[in-house]
Design a protein around this motif. Structure first.
Motif, PDB file in Angstrom:
ATOM      1  N   UNK A  88       0.965  -1.067  -0.029  1.00 27.21           N
ATOM      2  CA  UNK A  88      -0.035   0.409  -0.259  1.00 27.21           C
ATOM      3  C   UNK A  88       0.923   1.333  -0.248  1.00 27.21           C
ATOM      4  N   UNK A  89       1.861   1.311   0.756  1.00 28.42           N
ATOM      5  CA  UNK A  89       2.210   2.924   0.861  1.00 28.42           C
ATOM      6  C   UNK A  89       3.553   2.789  -0.337  1.00 28.42           C
ATOM      7  N   UNK A  90       3.755   1.638  -1.245  1.00 26.84           N
ATOM      8  CA  UNK A  90       4.614   1.744  -1.851  1.00 26.84           C
ATOM      9  C   UNK A  90       3.972   1.497  -3.264  1.00 26.84           C
ATOM     10  N   UNK A  91       2.929   0.657  -3.876  1.00 26.87           N
ATOM     11  CA  UNK A  91       3.185   0.496  -5.060  1.00 26.87           C
ATOM     12  C   UNK A  91       1.282   0.819  -5.298  1.00 26.87           C
ATOM     13  N   UNK A  92       0.633   0.172  -4.471  1.00 22.98           N
ATOM     14  CA  UNK A  92      -0.722   0.488  -4.848  1.00 22.98           C
ATOM     15  C   UNK A  92      -1.647   2.177  -4.359  1.00 22.98           C
ATOM     16  N   UNK A  93      -0.755   2.830  -3.032  1.00 24.25           N
ATOM     17  CA  UNK A  93      -1.547   3.966  -2.563  1.00 24.25           C
ATOM     18  C   UNK A  93      -0.741   4.879  -1.869  1.00 24.25           C
ATOM     19  N   UNK A  94       0.418   5.499  -2.895  1.00 18.40           N
ATOM     20  CA  UNK A  94       1.410   5.898  -1.869  1.00 18.40           C
ATOM     21  C   UNK A  94       1.003   7.253  -1.863  1.00 18.40           C
ATOM     22  N   UNK A  95      -0.001   7.543  -2.467  1.00 15.01           N
ATOM     23  CA  UNK A  95      -0.792   8.658  -1.917  1.00 15.01           C
ATOM     24  C   UNK A  95      -2.105   8.954  -0.907  1.00 15.01           C
ATOM     25  N   UNK A  96      -2.523   8.333  -0.530  1.00 12.23           N
ATOM     26  CA  UNK A  96      -3.303   7.621   0.322  1.00 12.23           C
ATOM     27  C   UNK A  96      -2.950   7.128   1.616  1.00 12.23           C
ATOM     28  N   UNK A  97      -1.366   6.343   1.940  1.00  7.79           N
ATOM     29  CA  UNK A  97      -1.211   5.505   2.541  1.00  7.79           C
ATOM     30  C   UNK A  97       0.493   6.737   3.235  1.00  7.79           C
ATOM     31  N   UNK A  98       0.665   6.513   4.486  1.00  8.22           N
ATOM     32  CA  UNK A  98       1.351   7.445   5.016  1.00  8.22           C
ATOM     33  C   UNK A  98       2.074   7.078   5.625  1.00  8.22           C
ATOM     34  N   UNK A 130       6.918  -9.430   1.071  1.00 10.29           N
ATOM     35  CA  UNK A 130       7.086  -8.511  -0.708  1.00 10.29           C
ATOM     36  C   UNK A 130       6.543  -6.847  -0.485  1.00 10.29           C
ATOM     37  N   UNK A 131       7.518  -6.104   0.123  1.00  8.91           N
ATOM     38  CA  UNK A 131       7.450  -4.917   0.744  1.00  8.91           C
ATOM     39  C   UNK A 131       8.010  -4.308  -0.525  1.00  8.91           C
ATOM     40  N   UNK A 132       7.541  -3.619  -1.069  1.00  9.95           N
ATOM     41  CA  UNK A 132       8.106  -2.644  -2.045  1.00  9.95           C
ATOM     42  C   UNK A 132       8.521  -0.909  -1.411  1.00  9.95           C
ATOM     43  N   UNK A 133       8.321  -0.942  -0.389  1.00 15.46           N
ATOM     44  CA  UNK A 133       8.316   0.326  -0.002  1.00 15.46           C
ATOM     45  C   UNK A 133       9.253  -0.089   2.262  1.00 15.46           C
ATOM     46  N   UNK A 134      10.326   0.733   1.785  1.00 12.68           N
ATOM     47  CA  UNK A 134      10.625   0.195   3.863  1.00 12.68           C
ATOM     48  C   UNK A 134      10.449   1.155   4.697  1.00 12.68           C
ATOM     49  N   UNK A 135      10.356   1.191   6.266  1.00 13.76           N
ATOM     50  CA  UNK A 135      10.531   2.170   6.819  1.00 13.76           C
ATOM     51  C   UNK A 135      11.473   2.383   7.717  1.00 13.76           C
ATOM     52  N   UNK A 136      11.452   2.784   8.186  1.00 17.31           N
ATOM     53  CA  UNK A 136      12.801   3.953   9.473  1.00 17.31           C
ATOM     54  C   UNK A 136      13.130   2.676  10.456  1.00 17.31           C
ATOM     55  N   UNK A 137      14.281   1.672  10.946  1.00 21.62           N
ATOM     56  CA  UNK A 137      14.236   0.590  11.680  1.00 21.62           C
ATOM     57  C   UNK A 137      13.662   1.145  12.886  1.00 21.62           C
ATOM     58  N   UNK A 138      12.733   0.990  13.725  1.00 17.77           N
ATOM     59  CA  UNK A 138      12.832   0.774  15.411  1.00 17.77           C
ATOM     60  C   UNK A 138      14.283   1.772  16.004  1.00 17.77           C
ATOM     61  N   UNK A 139      14.492   1.864  17.199  1.00 15.24           N
ATOM     62  CA  UNK A 139      15.364   2.859  17.735  1.00 15.24           C
ATOM     63  C   UNK A 139      15.358   3.001  19.278  1.00 15.24           C
ATOM     64  N   UNK A 140      15.966   2.852  20.385  1.00 18.02           N
ATOM     65  CA  UNK A 140      15.754   3.111  21.365  1.00 18.02           C
ATOM     66  C   UNK A 140      16.457   4.093  22.005  1.00 18.02           C
ATOM     67  N   UNK A 141      15.380   5.329  23.350  1.00 18.93           N
ATOM     68  CA  UNK A 141      16.300   6.072  23.675  1.00 18.93           C
ATOM     69  C   UNK A 141      15.620   5.703  25.061  1.00 18.93           C
ATOM     70  N   UNK A 142      16.509   6.963  25.442  1.00 20.21           N
ATOM     71  CA  UNK A 142      16.424   7.009  27.482  1.00 20.21           C
ATOM     72  C   UNK A 142      14.770   7.789  27.516  1.00 20.21           C
ATOM     73  N   UNK A 143      14.692   8.360  28.647  1.00 12.56           N
ATOM     74  CA  UNK A 143      14.184   8.759  28.751  1.00 12.56           C
ATOM     75  C   UNK A 143      13.677  10.086  28.362  1.00 12.56           C
ATOM     76  N   UNK A 169      -3.713   5.830   7.383  1.00 10.24           N
ATOM     77  CA  UNK A 169      -5.165   6.264   5.694  1.00 10.24           C
ATOM     78  C   UNK A 169      -6.421   6.732   6.746  1.00 10.24           C
ATOM     79  N   UNK A 170      -6.689   7.729   5.660  1.00 10.70           N
ATOM     80  CA  UNK A 170      -8.081   8.191   5.757  1.00 10.70           C
ATOM     81  C   UNK A 170      -8.832   6.565   5.602  1.00 10.70           C
ATOM     82  N   UNK A 171      -9.490   5.650   6.305  1.00 14.83           N
ATOM     83  CA  UNK A 171     -10.210   4.173   5.932  1.00 14.83           C
ATOM     84  C   UNK A 171     -11.129   4.666   4.736  1.00 14.83           C
TER      85      UNK A 171
END
Length: 572
Positions: A88-98, A130-143, A169-171
């Motif tokens: 959805x992010x990368x191919x089918x609906x990049x205009x709607x899913x963020x 089969x993801x066509x668009x990756x998201x940033x990896x998680x990160x650890x945060x202190x308080x 997305x706006x469902x």
């Protein structure tokens, strides 16, 4: 999908046998229609109310894998959902899913390893699909690091945090775009058209008796296969074939609060564990959406009511971690929806299955239920695969993983040109960004409307960010039939404004009057019906429990009658 197209769709369904008739215009029904028509089948879809009027417009508005299902060891469900998220992010609906970031705070230091392992697995499962668009990896945060991202948190409420990424997305808008895509491939689609019975030849279902709720006129729609995609109404539809259903659905109510963006100082969303489920704080334009609850519901399915107890539950849980607590006076909007959960052994809806099931209770009828919004495309594919078994001839495999929704093609280039588009159209770039994120490359339709009528460039009074052109377009091209359709689903004025859209109602009704053929009497009736619905919702939210809230909200009218007399019912 304007008024003329709706009339043509009903006429065509009355005069021609379809390969597939879909009952239900939520996300699953829309997905089934697109899957079937893109395989070359002739398709009709009917929806008793407005498209996405039920569950599919009242969700948390997330496209996600369901992090909490990892704790239930449902790895395949999470992997499947994350694969769909990538598509959805990368191919089918990049205009709607963020993409959207979420902070996951924890109270004990030992939880960092436990939660970190889960989020790491979440990221790995996303990469295995089969993801066509990756998201940033998680990160650890202190308080201290977490407080830089989410200053609104109480320092003593957590020990540290992990930030990860999902999508939103706006469902309701997404459902509409799926339906419009299906319509471009030839599907006939009509809202306010209710299945009141099935057509039968012996045990075989051969179609449905359909009532046009706008006129009272009835038609017989014949189809080789009927798909019941009615969500929480699944059991009701099954009763039309003598109760011989193989699927039983329980409804779980979830409510969400909408508060102004400035009431919570943060640059990220947040997820909190509760004793029953999880609570999300989701960025939503100028607002935050906070939810959800998870409680059994066996009252009015059309209008699930949020009670005072529901609102207090959400406020109590979010206030447990906020430095400056929220009060009921901070709540500008509330909405409630029902999840269709497959019934199981558990008495708690939070433990019932989110996986979907397809059944064939009688020849000619396919039932699809359960699942989650993110995996609608997989659900639709499975339903049409079942349909194919009942059709003669070789039917192609599903192709919807390669069929972008309308508005997706060319979106990336238009996004890069947004400043040029704004200058040429005489709009502020923020207006163009707003339109691109709602319509994608269909923005040209809106710009053409504004060229023809410059007055449509202005926002609707009391609506926030919505332009007059969007209101007109909802009626001419997006299947809106009534004022509530426009204020609650084509736009989100009904929960994004303090007065729930009352100030915008009359102007919006006047804008859609011409394309829908309304006279002054009908305009007044539409505005009055909308006001009554908002009054009933607000009154329900002051009641202490579900039964009291439901009793109050039951007084709100649903379908607005046309000003013209109903046509007599005729046999087709």
């Amino acid at each position: 999908m304007g008024p003329d197209e709706r009339a043509e769709a009903l006429a065509h369904m009355a005069d021609n046998e379809l390969d597939v008739l879909v009952v239900g215009g939520g996300i699953v029904g829309a997905g089934v229609a697109l899957d079937a028509v893109s395989r070359g089948l002739s398709v009709g879809l009917i929806e008793a109310r407005d498209f996405a009027a039920g569950t599919s417009s009242r969700s948390s508005k997330l496209i996600h894998g369901g992090l909490r299902y990892l704790e239930q060891l449902d790895f395949e469900l999470v992997r499947e959902a994350l694969t769909e998220r990538g598509l959805l992010l990368g191919r089918l609906a990049p205009h709607l899913v963020r993409p959207v970031p979420f902070l996951f705070p924890f109270q004990k230091h030992w939880e960092r390893g436990y939660i970190g392992a889960g989020v790491t697995l979440y990221d790995i499962l996303a990469l295995t699909g089969r993801s066509t668009r990756g998201l940033p990896a998680h990160r650890h945060l202190s308080r201290s690091g977490a407080l830089r991202v989410f200053p609104a948190l109480r320092r003593d409420a957590f020990a540290g945090a992990i930030q990860y990424w999902d999508a939103q997305v706006d469902d309701a808008r997404y459902v509409l775009m799926v339906l419009r895509t299906a319509a471009t491939y030839g599907a006939r689609i009509a809202s306010r058209a209710q299945a009141v019975g099935f057509l039968r030849e012996g045990e075989h279902v051969t179609g449905a008796r359909v009532q046009d709720l706008e006129t009272g006129h009835e038609i017989d729609v014949r189809a080789q296969q009927v798909v019941n995609a009615a969500g929480v109404w699944t059991d009701d539809i099954q009763e039309m074939v003598g109760g011989r259903g193989q699927i039983h659905v329980s409804a779980s109510k979830g409510i969400h609060l909408v508060v102004p963006r400035d009431r919570i100082q943060a640059s990220s969303g947040m997820i909190l564990r509760t004793e029953k489920s999880v609570l999300f704080v989701i960025p939503w334009g100028r607002h935050w959406i906070i939810g959800t609850t998870d409680t059994p519901w066996n009252l009015d399915k059309a209008h699930p009511a949020a009670s005072r107890a529901d609102i207090d539950y959400v406020l109590d849980h979010i206030n447990a971690v906020l430095r400056v607590p929220l009060t009921r006076d901070d709540v500008e909007g509330v909405y409630a929806g029902l999840r269709p959960l497959l019934s199981g052994e558990s008495d708690e809806t939070s433990k019932l299955s989110r996986e979907h099931t397809v059944a064939h209770p009688v020849p000619g009828l396919v039932l699809i239920a359960g699942g989650k919004y993110t995996t609608y495309r997989v659900m639709a594919k499975d339903a049409v695969d079942a349909v194919v078994h009942g059709l003669d001839g070789k039917i192609p495999e599903s192709v919807t993983d390669r069929v972008p929704l309308v508005g997706a093609d060319g979106f990336a280039a238009l996004w890069n040109q947004r400043h040029t588009i704004a200058r040429d159209a005489g709009l502020h770039v923020s207006r163009v960004v707003h339109l691109l994120r709602r319509y994608g490359s269909l923005i040209d339709d809106l710009l053409e409307l504004m060229r023809e009528r410059p007055d449509l460039k202005e926002p609707v009074t009391g609506s926030g960010d919505y332009l007059r052109a969007e209101i007109v377009y909802a009626a001419t091209s997006e299947g809106a039939r009534h004022l509530d359709d426009v204020l609650s689903r084509r736009t989100r004025i009904s929960f994004e404004t303090w007065d729930r859209g009352i100030a915008a109602a009359e102007e919006a009704a006047e804008l859609i009057a011409e394309p829908l053929g309304w006279n002054e009497e009908q305009i007044k009736r539409e505005v009055e019906y909308y006001r009554k619905r908002i009054e009933a919702e607000r009154a329900a939210q002051e009641q202490e429990n579900d039964h009291e809230a439901d009793a109050v909200q039951h007084g709100a009218p649903d379908i607005v009658p046309e000003a013209t007399p109903k046509l007599p019912q005729v046999k087709s």
